[in-house]
Design a protein around this motif. Structure first.
Motif, PDB file in Angstrom:
ATOM      1  N   LEU A   1     -11.380  -2.292   2.980  1.00 38.26           N
ATOM      2  CA  LEU A   1     -11.731  -1.141   2.145  1.00 38.26           C
ATOM      3  C   LEU A   1     -13.091  -1.331   1.489  1.00 38.26           C
ATOM      4  O   LEU A   1     -13.839  -0.368   1.305  1.00 38.26           O
ATOM      5  CB  LEU A   1     -10.661  -0.896   1.091  1.00 38.26           C
ATOM      6  N   TYR A   2     -13.431  -2.552   1.175  1.00 32.76           N
ATOM      7  CA  TYR A   2     -14.760  -2.825   0.628  1.00 32.76           C
ATOM      8  C   TYR A   2     -15.825  -2.456   1.663  1.00 32.76           C
ATOM      9  O   TYR A   2     -16.825  -1.802   1.338  1.00 32.76           O
ATOM     10  CB  TYR A   2     -14.876  -4.301   0.241  1.00 32.76           C
TER      11      TYR A   2
ATOM     12  N   LYS B   1       0.153  -4.594   3.253  1.00 32.93           N
ATOM     13  CA  LYS B   1       0.077  -5.270   1.957  1.00 32.93           C
ATOM     14  C   LYS B   1      -1.323  -5.097   1.387  1.00 32.93           C
ATOM     15  O   LYS B   1      -2.314  -5.117   2.104  1.00 32.93           O
ATOM     16  CB  LYS B   1       0.420  -6.745   2.122  1.00 32.93           C
ATOM     17  N   THR B   2      -1.394  -4.938   0.078  1.00 31.39           N
ATOM     18  CA  THR B   2      -2.678  -4.679  -0.574  1.00 31.39           C
ATOM     19  C   THR B   2      -3.672  -5.799  -0.328  1.00 31.39           C
ATOM     20  O   THR B   2      -4.869  -5.544  -0.191  1.00 31.39           O
ATOM     21  CB  THR B   2      -2.496  -4.468  -2.087  1.00 31.39           C
ATOM     22  N   ALA B   3      -3.210  -7.034  -0.248  1.00 32.82           N
ATOM     23  CA  ALA B   3      -4.106  -8.171  -0.013  1.00 32.82           C
ATOM     24  C   ALA B   3      -4.825  -8.047   1.328  1.00 32.82           C
ATOM     25  O   ALA B   3      -5.964  -8.503   1.471  1.00 32.82           O
ATOM     26  CB  ALA B   3      -3.328  -9.476  -0.077  1.00 32.82           C
ATOM     27  N   ASP B   4      -4.179  -7.429   2.315  1.00 33.55           N
ATOM     28  CA  ASP B   4      -4.781  -7.273   3.637  1.00 33.55           C
ATOM     29  C   ASP B   4      -5.829  -6.164   3.671  1.00 33.55           C
ATOM     30  O   ASP B   4      -6.541  -6.030   4.666  1.00 33.55           O
ATOM     31  CB  ASP B   4      -3.699  -6.966   4.683  1.00 33.55           C
ATOM     32  N   PHE B   5      -5.922  -5.365   2.624  1.00 39.04           N
ATOM     33  CA  PHE B   5      -6.825  -4.219   2.623  1.00 39.04           C
ATOM     34  C   PHE B   5      -8.036  -4.399   1.725  1.00 39.04           C
ATOM     35  O   PHE B   5      -8.915  -3.554   1.684  1.00 39.04           O
ATOM     36  CB  PHE B   5      -6.073  -2.950   2.204  1.00 39.04           C
ATOM     37  N   ASP B   6      -8.116  -5.481   1.027  1.00 37.73           N
ATOM     38  CA  ASP B   6      -9.214  -5.713   0.096  1.00 37.73           C
ATOM     39  C   ASP B   6     -10.566  -5.679   0.804  1.00 37.73           C
ATOM     40  O   ASP B   6     -11.431  -4.869   0.485  1.00 37.73           O
ATOM     41  CB  ASP B   6      -8.995  -7.049  -0.618  1.00 37.73           C
ATOM     42  N   LYS B   7     -10.768  -6.530   1.763  1.00 35.61           N
ATOM     43  CA  LYS B   7     -12.060  -6.612   2.462  1.00 35.61           C
ATOM     44  C   LYS B   7     -12.331  -5.399   3.355  1.00 35.61           C
ATOM     45  O   LYS B   7     -13.445  -4.869   3.338  1.00 35.61           O
ATOM     46  CB  LYS B   7     -12.139  -7.919   3.230  1.00 35.61           C
TER      47      LYS B   7
ATOM     48  N   MET C   1       0.846  -1.193   0.000  1.00 33.49           N
ATOM     49  CA  MET C   1       0.000   0.000   0.000  1.00 33.49           C
ATOM     50  C   MET C   1       0.886   1.249   0.000  1.00 33.49           C
ATOM     51  O   MET C   1       2.052   1.175   0.400  1.00 33.49           O
ATOM     52  CB  MET C   1      -0.889   0.022   1.241  1.00 33.49           C
TER      53      MET C   1
ATOM     54  N   ARG D   1     -16.560   1.275   2.119  1.00 33.43           N
ATOM     55  CA  ARG D   1     -17.445   1.862   1.104  1.00 33.43           C
ATOM     56  C   ARG D   1     -18.864   2.011   1.619  1.00 33.43           C
ATOM     57  O   ARG D   1     -19.602   2.885   1.191  1.00 33.43           O
ATOM     58  CB  ARG D   1     -17.486   0.976  -0.153  1.00 33.43           C
TER      59      ARG D   1
END
Length: 187
Positions: free
Chosen positions: A127-128, A119-125, A113, A131
């Protein structure tokens, strides 16, 4: 360094060190920038980050395809300019200096990030869920860390300017931004 009657005398080594420090401040004042490399495989990154020959070969390989993420001056050459180490992420980040204008760029892999917050993989859910207005304390309850971690990570996303964003496919852009681009092109 000696102090006599309010006048400071530097040794030759101290004077040179001070000059180099002032020169690096001039370089930094031009703005240290970050280039996000399209590397999503962490094991591949770990393999090339330690070997400058492999890292240079990778950059030279992706340069024609991802020309828009690099500054124009890179065509005149670049050299490696050391590295930084993120203690939080336990990750080495390479830096390059352009030969044309001596600007320094940090090369961050895409699996991290901005500002190395995670790590971007840890932020997927998380950040969703943001929203839909899920509060930070709920993210802490579900994903761990603490409220301020998620708050700061969320703020880190807003630090980048849309002006510096690379657009590969205009059709995939939000409609209002695509219209804005068309208006600016006409002006």
């Amino acid at each position: 360094m000696k102090l006599t009657c309010g006048i400071i005398y530097f040794t030759e080594g101290q004077r040179r060190s001070l000059e180099m420090s002032q020169e690096s401040k001039k370089l930094r004042s031009k703005g240290e920038k970050t280039i996000c490399l399209p590397i999503v495989d962490e094991s591949f990154y770990m393999e090339i980050v330690e070997d400058t020959v492999k890292f240079r070969a990778y950059i030279d390989e992706i340069l024609p395809e991802y020309r828009e993420i690099f500054p124009e001056e890179i065509e005149k050459g670049y050299s490696f300019f050391g590295s930084n180490f993120s203690k939080k992420q336990n990750l080495k980040i390479r830096r390059i200096q352009l030969k044309a204008n001596y600007q320094i760029y940090q090369l961050r892999p895409a699996f991290m990030m901005p500002y190395m917050v995670g790590k971007t993989a840890d932020f997927d859910k998380p950040l969703y869920l943001r929203r839909f207005g899920v509060p930070f304390d709920a993210l802490t309850y579900v994903f761990g860390k603490n409220d301020m971690y998620w708050y700061r990570a969320f703020l880190a996303l807003g630090r980048f300017s849309v002006v510096g964003t690379t657009v590969k496919e205009v059709e995939e852009m939000p409609e209002h931004l695509a219209r804005l681009m068309q208006i600016r092109k006409k002006a």
